[in-house]
Design an enzyme around this catalytic site. Sequence first.
Site, PDB file in Angstrom:
ATOM      1  N   LYS A 208      18.181 -41.876  15.309  1.00 44.51           N
ATOM      2  CA  LYS A 208      17.946 -43.166  15.962  1.00 44.51           C
ATOM      3  C   LYS A 208      17.444 -44.224  14.984  1.00 44.51           C
ATOM      4  O   LYS A 208      17.074 -43.941  13.846  1.00 44.51           O
ATOM      5  CB  LYS A 208      16.981 -42.988  17.134  1.00 44.51           C
ATOM      6  CG  LYS A 208      17.618 -42.181  18.271  1.00 44.51           C
ATOM      7  CD  LYS A 208      16.852 -42.266  19.558  1.00 44.51           C
ATOM      8  CE  LYS A 208      17.615 -41.560  20.678  1.00 44.51           C
ATOM      9  NZ  LYS A 208      16.903 -41.618  21.968  1.00 44.51           N
ATOM     10  N   ARG A 244      15.743 -32.800  21.440  1.00 42.73           N
ATOM     11  CA  ARG A 244      17.190 -32.977  21.611  1.00 42.73           C
ATOM     12  C   ARG A 244      17.749 -33.532  20.311  1.00 42.73           C
ATOM     13  O   ARG A 244      17.384 -34.644  19.901  1.00 42.73           O
ATOM     14  CB  ARG A 244      17.442 -33.934  22.779  1.00 42.73           C
ATOM     15  CG  ARG A 244      18.908 -34.241  23.066  1.00 42.73           C
ATOM     16  CD  ARG A 244      19.003 -35.259  24.204  1.00 42.73           C
ATOM     17  NE  ARG A 244      20.388 -35.593  24.515  1.00 42.73           N
ATOM     18  CZ  ARG A 244      21.102 -36.516  23.888  1.00 42.73           C
ATOM     19  NH1 ARG A 244      20.556 -37.202  22.881  1.00 42.73           N
ATOM     20  NH2 ARG A 244      22.350 -36.757  24.250  1.00 42.73           N
TER      21      ARG A 244
END
Length: 264
Positions: A208, A244
């Site tokens: 991210k 995750r």
Amino acid sequence: MTVIWGVVNTTPDSFSDGGKFLDPDAALQHAQELCRDGAAVIDVGGESTRPGARRVPAPEEQQRVIPVITALAAEGIPVSVDTLNASTAQAAVVAGARIVNDVSGGLADPDMLAVVAASGADIVLGHWRGPSNDMYAQAHYERIARDVAQELRQRISAAAAAGIAPARIIVDPGIGFAKTPEQNWELLRGLGEIMALGPRVMLGTSRKRLFEPIVGTGASQERKDAATAITSALAARAGVWAVRVHDVRATRDALSIVAAWDGR
């Protein structure tokens, strides 16, 4: 030990691996590889939630994810479906998914919580303040960990009111969703406030944008995966139930090293 979720995106426009696993056979092979690397759950998604992503009609989303979920479930692999649509969640559970991962926490589709309640599946309630196309317009917080915890508490209450037992609820603080990189780091430092809510916590930092001020905007996936593994290890030490990730092997190694360091 913290559970690792492996990500399989059956989308053409995911920010990290868009188009690589559109073919069901390719997606299945990738999922099997993630399991060999140490994934305990495979999270299958058919709609990108990257900033600026367009919504996908539910029938198209289901065409992407249901064949993959069906094949994985037939092999006994625990599957989660990453979706904002109640109809896709329902179809996925029928196909064998055990968990519904809704990054909107049930806000995007008013039928989601009732559908999950009736299905018997677990649900991940993500922290969300609006669609991906304008999420950063909502990135205003007084104290982010406290504010996110308060908003997740509301989603937990809504899920309970819909008939979802507390043991079936997982929360996700939504790293990257309506949050600047600086806010994401502040939220991670305040992760204890999310843990204090009570349900299991899942964390997703994989590849991210919060890493870009550190590793560079044009950094390779390998560098972002290394950064992901470090944050996952720190999250595991903080007591997070699941992480995750896209690169399961790097994260598995990081978690194992922390466990060895701690004598576990």
